[in-house]
Design a protein around this motif. Structure first.
Motif, PDB file in Angstrom:
ATOM      1  N   HIS A 410      -8.570  -6.914  -9.365  1.00 12.79           N
ATOM      2  CA  HIS A 410      -7.983  -6.885  -8.533  1.00 12.79           C
ATOM      3  C   HIS A 410      -8.966  -7.538  -7.104  1.00 12.79           C
ATOM      4  O   HIS A 410      -9.541  -6.579  -6.607  1.00 12.79           O
ATOM      5  N   HIS A 446      -8.301  -4.799   4.254  1.00 13.63           N
ATOM      6  CA  HIS A 446      -6.787  -3.859   5.127  1.00 13.63           C
ATOM      7  C   HIS A 446      -6.740  -2.529   3.842  1.00 13.63           C
ATOM      8  O   HIS A 446      -7.106  -2.425   3.155  1.00 13.63           O
ATOM      9  N   TYR A 447      -5.876  -2.087   4.653  1.00 11.34           N
ATOM     10  CA  TYR A 447      -5.070  -0.489   4.240  1.00 11.34           C
ATOM     11  C   TYR A 447      -4.182  -1.148   2.872  1.00 11.34           C
ATOM     12  O   TYR A 447      -4.500  -0.214   2.348  1.00 11.34           O
ATOM     13  N   SER A 448      -3.925  -2.191   2.375  1.00 12.93           N
ATOM     14  CA  SER A 448      -3.226  -2.256   0.837  1.00 12.93           C
ATOM     15  C   SER A 448      -3.950  -2.122   0.112  1.00 12.93           C
ATOM     16  O   SER A 448      -3.651  -1.539  -0.898  1.00 12.93           O
ATOM     17  N   TYR A 449      -5.295  -2.624   0.229  1.00 12.40           N
ATOM     18  CA  TYR A 449      -6.221  -2.734  -0.442  1.00 12.40           C
ATOM     19  C   TYR A 449      -6.485  -0.803  -0.961  1.00 12.40           C
ATOM     20  O   TYR A 449      -6.849  -1.299  -2.150  1.00 12.40           O
ATOM     21  N   LYS A 450      -7.103  -0.415  -0.206  1.00 13.84           N
ATOM     22  CA  LYS A 450      -7.312   1.120   0.367  1.00 13.84           C
ATOM     23  C   LYS A 450      -6.248   1.667  -0.907  1.00 13.84           C
ATOM     24  O   LYS A 450      -6.691   2.730  -1.637  1.00 13.84           O
ATOM     25  N   ARG A 451      -5.126   1.398  -0.248  1.00 15.67           N
ATOM     26  CA  ARG A 451      -4.585   1.817  -1.817  1.00 15.67           C
ATOM     27  C   ARG A 451      -4.202   1.678  -2.871  1.00 15.67           C
ATOM     28  O   ARG A 451      -4.009   2.188  -3.512  1.00 15.67           O
ATOM     29  N   TYR A 452      -4.281   0.387  -2.977  1.00 16.10           N
ATOM     30  CA  TYR A 452      -4.864  -0.415  -4.585  1.00 16.10           C
ATOM     31  C   TYR A 452      -5.821   0.224  -5.289  1.00 16.10           C
ATOM     32  O   TYR A 452      -5.648   1.351  -5.701  1.00 16.10           O
ATOM     33  N   ASN A 455      -4.690   3.872  -6.190  1.00 11.48           N
ATOM     34  CA  ASN A 455      -3.566   4.518  -6.989  1.00 11.48           C
ATOM     35  C   ASN A 455      -4.476   4.223  -8.429  1.00 11.48           C
ATOM     36  O   ASN A 455      -4.503   4.742  -9.466  1.00 11.48           O
ATOM     37  N   GLU A 486      -7.281   7.937   7.263  1.00 11.56           N
ATOM     38  CA  GLU A 486      -7.075   6.896   6.995  1.00 11.56           C
ATOM     39  C   GLU A 486      -6.892   8.094   4.942  1.00 11.56           C
ATOM     40  O   GLU A 486      -7.250   8.827   4.959  1.00 11.56           O
TER      41      GLU A 486
END
Length: 487
Positions: A410, A446-452, A455, A486
């Motif tokens: 990704h 972005h925060y969403s990519y950190k979450r990715y 995971n 974070e």
């Protein structure tokens, strides 16, 4: 270490000042102090140092001749503690004349054959010092009778000297705080020295640093938190295998946190049974101190057991309490207690817990029964496993390989056409695992990519039960405290 120290027990009726003296000897406010008689209900322990000598100080609940459920248990515990102690400080209230109950208790302690001092508290001035003569009725020698005022710090020096005289010379001392200080120093050195000069910085250097940083991985501090009367004390007693906390059906029995250390699978596990938390509007008197103490224990803990009552519906307060664990970044296990009282399927309750506690999605859920002992051994094993995950360090080469694989699967986003690039990544600390992504434009990640990425890391490594902190930074950036927040 505790087993090698001489034990000093504080014994006496309620509200004579035992907890105040405990705090004075410990040089910190550990026991909850209140004018309400019977505030201390459990045995509290703390290692103290008087000059170059150490001892284990035991603060017991007030001994009160009553049929009350709690205090009858407390009396038995206090007498048992006195039998196990090497030195006994029997405290009485100097504002009152000696009574028969005090004498009877003192004579019972005297028959134990231990080093025994009669400590007359609340002698606030020279005039009140004259009343000290009345306490020679106990048959105590002059050298073992002390008139003090803890609140005014009067006469305590003589008492300290007496305790010091009965302690062995040059005992070993515990260095847990020094260990934590050293860990922080290593982190600071890492960012201030190594990253600041990143032209000479290399992945090989990171791996070398990983090898040099040695942190004790044998001591686990476990905080037990939850609403009032969910069974935290019962779980503690089941885990330790003894009646360590005063257990009763009365909500809020535990006020002071109670700790107990024992060995299990080559680990020294210290449990802290924190006081039950109520809604803020219900916190009155000593319970507001209990809430403060719970937060202080979470600051020192590695692993938290979030105890929920499986026999009752979950509430918003359960979520708020669990939020404390997330706030402090601890290894976490969600414990469903009183499982034997609920006929619902585990899957049904698990779905409800996952829905309400999305922020603890990484935490395993274990259903136990403190009453029957169901799954208690499994819970012990899980504590050790979660701690190992919480303290593990992923080699830099492996980490970079996994991050590279994640980016290929990704690709990094291109906000406003900006090209983002991760130069390298490294895990710069543990407890919990903290990973730095060194990149060209960290503020645009972005925060969403950190979450990715988090995971993806969970798929590749066993991080069950522990949060993962991912921090994006530039080559010449220094670490700020706010970045630790974070996830």
């Amino acid at each position: 270490m505790e087993n090698n120290l001489k034990k000093v027990a504080l014994i006496g009726q309620p509200n004579v000042g035992k907890s105040s003296l405990f705090n004075r000897l410990a040089n910190k406010r550990i026991a909850i102090v209140s004018d309400i008689a019977g505030t201390t209900r459990d045995i509290k322990k703390h290692q103290i140092e008087i000059l170059d000598r150490s001892a284990l100080l035991l603060d017991t609940g007030g001994i009160d001749e009553t049929n009350d459920e709690i205090f009858s248990n407390v009396k038995n515990k206090a007498i048992k503690t006195a039998k196990e102690a090497d030195i006994i400080l029997f405290m009485v209230d100097g504002k009152n004349i000696p009574d028969d109950k005090d004498k009877e208790l003192f004579y019972e302690l005297q028959r134990l054959g231990k080093e025994l001092a009669l400590v007359v508290n609340k002698i606030d001035n020279d005039k009140e010092l004259e009343r000290l003569w009345e306490f020679f009725e106990f048959g105590i020698s002059d050298e073992n009778l002390f008139g003090i005022s803890v609140s005014h710090n009067r006469g305590t020096k003589t008492l300290y000297e007496w305790i010091y005289k009965h302690l062995p010379e040059n005992p070993e001392t515990v260095a847990k705080l020094e260990e934590e200080k050293r860990r922080k120093e290593l982190e600071d050195e890492f960012f201030e020295d190594e990253f600041e000069n990143d032209e000479d910085f290399s992945i090989e250097g990171l791996e070398k640093l990983d090898e040099e940083e040695v942190i004790d991985d044998t001591s686990i501090n476990v905080a037990i938190i939850g609403r009032v009367n969910v069974g935290k004390s019962s779980i503690l007693n089941s885990l330790v295998g003894m009646e360590r906390s005063v257990v009763s059906s009365i909500a809020g029995t535990t006020i002071d946190p109670v700790d107990e250390t024992f060995s299990y699978k080559d680990k020294n596990i210290t449990f802290v049974d924190t006081a039950g938390l109520r809604r803020r509007g219900s916190i009155e008197g000593i319970e507001k101190y209990a809430l403060m103490r719970t937060k202080e224990m979470l600051e020192k803990a590695n692993v938290a057991l979030v105890v929920l009552d499986a026999s009752r519906e979950l509430t918003d307060l359960d979520e708020k309490i669990a939020g404390l664990v997330d706030e402090y970044g601890l290894g976490t296990i969600i414990v469903l207690n009183k499982w034997d009282e609920n006929m619902d399927t585990f899957q049904k309750i698990e779905e409800e817990v996952r829905r309400r506690f999305r922020f603890l999605s990484y935490a395993p859920i274990i259903a136990v029964s403190a009453k029957t002992g169901r799954s208690i051994d499994r819970l012990k094993d899980k504590i050790v496993e979660i701690f190992d995950n919480y303290t593990q360090r992923i080699p830099t080469s492996q980490l970079n390989k996994v991050i590279e694989e994640a980016v290929i699967r990704h690709s990094l986003p291109s906000p406003n056409g900006a090209y983002l690039r991760i130069y390298y990544s490294t895990q710069f600390s543990t407890r919990p695992p903290r990973i730095a992504l060194v990149m060209n434009k960290p503020q645009l990640l972005h925060y969403s990519y950190k979450r990715y990425l988090i995971n993806f890391l969970r798929e590749k490594f066993n991080f069950e039960g522990t949060p993962i902190h991912v921090i994006a930074r530039g080559k010449h950036d220094k670490m700020g405290d706010e970045e630790y927040l974070e996830r």
